[in-house]
Design a protein around this motif. Structure first.
Motif, PDB file in Angstrom:
ATOM      1  N   PRO A 128       0.804  -1.230   0.000  1.00  0.00           N
ATOM      2  CA  PRO A 128       0.000   0.000   0.000  1.00  0.00           C
ATOM      3  C   PRO A 128       0.836   1.280   0.000  1.00  0.00           C
ATOM      4  N   GLY A 129       1.962   1.278   0.716  1.00  0.00           N
ATOM      5  CA  GLY A 129       2.825   2.458   0.728  1.00  0.00           C
ATOM      6  C   GLY A 129       3.430   2.726  -0.637  1.00  0.00           C
ATOM      7  N   MET A 130       3.782   1.664  -1.344  1.00  0.00           N
ATOM      8  CA  MET A 130       4.317   1.823  -2.695  1.00  0.00           C
ATOM      9  C   MET A 130       3.264   2.429  -3.616  1.00  0.00           C
ATOM     10  N   ALA A 159       0.738   4.273  -2.751  1.00  0.00           N
ATOM     11  CA  ALA A 159       0.517   5.665  -2.353  1.00  0.00           C
ATOM     12  C   ALA A 159       1.596   6.583  -2.924  1.00  0.00           C
ATOM     13  N   ARG A 160       2.835   6.075  -2.996  1.00  0.00           N
ATOM     14  CA  ARG A 160       3.941   6.872  -3.546  1.00  0.00           C
ATOM     15  C   ARG A 160       3.995   6.811  -5.069  1.00  0.00           C
ATOM     16  N   GLY A 161       3.339   5.786  -5.641  1.00  0.00           N
ATOM     17  CA  GLY A 161       3.303   5.659  -7.090  1.00  0.00           C
ATOM     18  C   GLY A 161       4.584   5.139  -7.706  1.00  0.00           C
ATOM     19  N   ARG A 162       5.349   4.351  -6.946  1.00  0.00           N
ATOM     20  CA  ARG A 162       6.588   3.803  -7.496  1.00  0.00           C
ATOM     21  C   ARG A 162       7.021   2.592  -6.662  1.00  0.00           C
ATOM     22  N   GLY A 163       7.958   1.831  -7.237  1.00  0.00           N
ATOM     23  CA  GLY A 163       8.500   0.665  -6.535  1.00  0.00           C
ATOM     24  C   GLY A 163       7.756  -0.601  -6.911  1.00  0.00           C
ATOM     25  N   GLY A 164       7.876  -1.597  -6.050  1.00  0.00           N
ATOM     26  CA  GLY A 164       7.178  -2.841  -6.312  1.00  0.00           C
ATOM     27  C   GLY A 164       7.687  -4.012  -5.510  1.00  0.00           C
ATOM     28  N   VAL A 165       7.170  -5.177  -5.838  1.00  0.00           N
ATOM     29  CA  VAL A 165       7.445  -6.414  -5.119  1.00  0.00           C
ATOM     30  C   VAL A 165       7.955  -7.455  -6.103  1.00  0.00           C
ATOM     31  N   LEU A 166       9.026  -8.120  -5.732  1.00  0.00           N
ATOM     32  CA  LEU A 166       9.583  -9.221  -6.516  1.00  0.00           C
ATOM     33  C   LEU A 166       9.515 -10.476  -5.660  1.00  0.00           C
ATOM     34  N   ASN A 167       8.640 -11.408  -6.044  1.00  0.00           N
ATOM     35  CA  ASN A 167       8.432 -12.631  -5.279  1.00  0.00           C
ATOM     36  C   ASN A 167       9.125 -13.813  -5.940  1.00  0.00           C
ATOM     37  N   LEU A 168       9.780 -14.626  -5.118  1.00  0.00           N
ATOM     38  CA  LEU A 168      10.481 -15.793  -5.635  1.00  0.00           C
ATOM     39  C   LEU A 168       9.542 -16.992  -5.687  1.00  0.00           C
ATOM     40  N   ALA A 175      -1.978 -11.911  -9.804  1.00  0.00           N
ATOM     41  CA  ALA A 175      -3.208 -11.164  -9.519  1.00  0.00           C
ATOM     42  C   ALA A 175      -2.886  -9.750  -9.047  1.00  0.00           C
ATOM     43  N   LEU A 176      -1.911  -9.630  -8.144  1.00  0.00           N
ATOM     44  CA  LEU A 176      -1.532  -8.303  -7.651  1.00  0.00           C
ATOM     45  C   LEU A 176      -0.944  -7.444  -8.765  1.00  0.00           C
ATOM     46  N   HIS A 177      -0.191  -8.079  -9.660  1.00  0.00           N
ATOM     47  CA  HIS A 177       0.372  -7.344 -10.797  1.00  0.00           C
ATOM     48  C   HIS A 177      -0.744  -6.627 -11.562  1.00  0.00           C
ATOM     49  N   GLN A 178      -1.849  -7.333 -11.771  1.00  0.00           N
ATOM     50  CA  GLN A 178      -2.971  -6.729 -12.494  1.00  0.00           C
ATOM     51  C   GLN A 178      -3.649  -5.654 -11.660  1.00  0.00           C
ATOM     52  N   GLU A 179      -3.793  -5.885 -10.377  1.00  0.00           N
ATOM     53  CA  GLU A 179      -4.472  -4.918  -9.513  1.00  0.00           C
ATOM     54  C   GLU A 179      -3.757  -3.568  -9.463  1.00  0.00           C
ATOM     55  N   VAL A 180      -2.414  -3.591  -9.489  1.00  0.00           N
ATOM     56  CA  VAL A 180      -1.659  -2.337  -9.351  1.00  0.00           C
ATOM     57  C   VAL A 180      -1.125  -1.840 -10.692  1.00  0.00           C
ATOM     58  N   ALA A 181      -1.617  -2.413 -11.786  1.00  0.00           N
ATOM     59  CA  ALA A 181      -1.048  -2.135 -13.112  1.00  0.00           C
ATOM     60  C   ALA A 181      -1.023  -0.659 -13.469  1.00  0.00           C
ATOM     61  N   SER A 182      -1.971   0.123 -13.005  1.00  0.00           N
ATOM     62  CA  SER A 182      -2.042   1.537 -13.402  1.00  0.00           C
ATOM     63  C   SER A 182      -1.512   2.492 -12.342  1.00  0.00           C
ATOM     64  N   THR A 183      -0.801   1.950 -11.351  1.00  0.00           N
ATOM     65  CA  THR A 183      -0.379   2.787 -10.224  1.00  0.00           C
ATOM     66  C   THR A 183       1.087   3.199 -10.271  1.00  0.00           C
ATOM     67  N   GLY A 184       1.854   2.663 -11.216  1.00  0.00           N
ATOM     68  CA  GLY A 184       3.290   2.917 -11.229  1.00  0.00           C
ATOM     69  C   GLY A 184       4.070   1.909 -10.426  1.00  0.00           C
ATOM     70  N   VAL A 185       3.378   0.918  -9.875  1.00  0.00           N
ATOM     71  CA  VAL A 185       3.997  -0.122  -9.042  1.00  0.00           C
ATOM     72  C   VAL A 185       3.962  -1.448  -9.805  1.00  0.00           C
ATOM     73  N   THR A 186       4.996  -2.256  -9.623  1.00  0.00           N
ATOM     74  CA  THR A 186       5.089  -3.550 -10.302  1.00  0.00           C
ATOM     75  C   THR A 186       5.147  -4.685  -9.289  1.00  0.00           C
ATOM     76  N   VAL A 187       4.420  -5.751  -9.551  1.00  0.00           N
ATOM     77  CA  VAL A 187       4.561  -6.999  -8.798  1.00  0.00           C
ATOM     78  C   VAL A 187       4.977  -8.079  -9.791  1.00  0.00           C
ATOM     79  N   THR A 188       6.115  -8.687  -9.534  1.00  0.00           N
ATOM     80  CA  THR A 188       6.683  -9.672 -10.442  1.00  0.00           C
ATOM     81  C   THR A 188       6.951 -10.977  -9.703  1.00  0.00           C
ATOM     82  N   CYS A 189       6.660 -12.080 -10.363  1.00  0.00           N
ATOM     83  CA  CYS A 189       7.030 -13.403  -9.840  1.00  0.00           C
ATOM     84  C   CYS A 189       8.149 -13.950 -10.715  1.00  0.00           C
ATOM     85  N   VAL A 190       9.266 -14.331 -10.111  1.00  0.00           N
ATOM     86  CA  VAL A 190      10.332 -15.008 -10.845  1.00  0.00           C
ATOM     87  C   VAL A 190      10.213 -16.496 -10.540  1.00  0.00           C
ATOM     88  N   ALA A 191      10.179 -17.312 -11.591  1.00  0.00           N
ATOM     89  CA  ALA A 191       9.933 -18.754 -11.446  1.00  0.00           C
ATOM     90  C   ALA A 191      11.075 -19.538 -12.092  1.00  0.00           C
TER      91      ALA A 191
END
Length: 291
Positions: A130-132, A134-143, A171-187
């Motif tokens: 949520p903080g990301m 709100a700031r409109g940048r950053g993201g999460v990289l999940n292994l 799912a989160l990647h799609q939810e935050v797609a327009s916010t400037g934030v990225t959620v990526t899964c590396v597999a």
């Protein structure tokens, strides 16, 4: 006159950053001059990882933390605030696996996989995302893992946990797609880290067949994919092929095959007899097949 609060400095927080792929990703981020916060239980591992980060050109902070503690995410948030930092990028790389039939592995160890691979990752993500936004940048990289593309008999909970990571991340990647934030899964597929030995997976035929990648290679591809805003990163041609086949084959074919490739003759039989599979149900099936 109201004093203006100093702006928090953006940091890359690597949960599980004392070893393996997490440590390698920390070094990649450090190479770009990032402030890196390394979080793990092992103080010795954290010290070594911090030394690597500084050598790569980054600034390092370390937080020894039990990720299974109920207040782990809050304690991490307090640590960041105390050091004038904000979580700009969260890397969730902590986790473990166990090979063996679900009926023979210790229940506590299997539930531990749920707690670390799923609950802790979810807690950290929901706490800092949520903080990301709100700031409109950053993201999460999940292994995640290519294990997340199929059920995996004889590593049932590990495969299931990685399926969760993949589904949750996409799912989160799609939810935050327009916010400037990225959620990526590396597999990735099998990686040359201590995971293969500790989990027992390295002794199974499946993991002997599949090519093993280096953690530095996986980290570079993961970081590059995340920075470019990708939803899913599968490093290496062999892993891409396995993921495609796993997604395409019917479960009636692939699940029994994976089960056989991940079982060893010395494994305890899942029927609970206390004998090895070869001595018990394996020999019965052989006799039935010959009858």
């Amino acid at each position: 006159m109201i004093d203006k609060q100093p702006e928090l400095r953006p940091a890359v927080v690597v949960v599980g950053g004392s070893r393996g792929i997490g440590r390698a990703i920390a070094n990649v981020a450090a190479g770009e001059g990032a402030i890196v916060v390394l979080v793990a239980r092992s103080q010795e591992g954290l010290a070594a990882a911090a030394s690597d980060v500084r050598a790569a050109g980054g600034e390092a902070f370390v937080l020894p933390l039990d990720l299974l503690a109920a207040d782990a995410s809050t304690r991490l948030q307090d640590f960041l605030a105390a050091n004038g930092l904000a979580c700009e990028v969260l890397v969730n790389s902590a986790g473990y696996g166990l090979r063996g039939a679900a009926t023979t592995l210790p229940i506590a160890d299997q539930l531990g996989m749920v707690d670390l691979n799923i609950r802790a990752l979810t807690d950290m993500t929901l706490h800092f995302l949520p903080g990301m936004v709100a700031r409109g940048r950053g993201g999460v990289l999940n292994l995640g893992s290519i294990a997340g593309f199929t059920p995996g008999p004889n590593m049932a909970l590990y495969y299931a946990s990685k399926a969760f990571v993949r589904s949750f991340s996409e799912a989160l990647h799609q939810e935050v797609a327009s916010t400037g934030v990225t959620v990526t899964c590396v597999a990735p597929g099998p990686v040359s880290t201590e995971f293969l030995e500790k989990s027992g997976a390295g002794r199974a035929a499946l993991f002997k067949i599949l090519p093993k990648l280096g953690s530095d290679y996986v980290a570079e591809r993961a970081w590059r994919g995340f920075k470019s805003g990708r939803r899913l990163v599968v490093p290496g041609l062999s892993a891409k092929l396995v993921a495609f086949v796993a997604s395409s084959l019917p479960s009636a074919i692939k699940v029994p095959l994976i089960g056989r490739l991940q079982r060893r003759s010395g494994d305890l039989c899942p029927c609970g007899s206390g004998k090895t599979f070869k001595e018990c149900c394996g020999s019965r099936r052989a006799r039935r097949g010959a009858a």
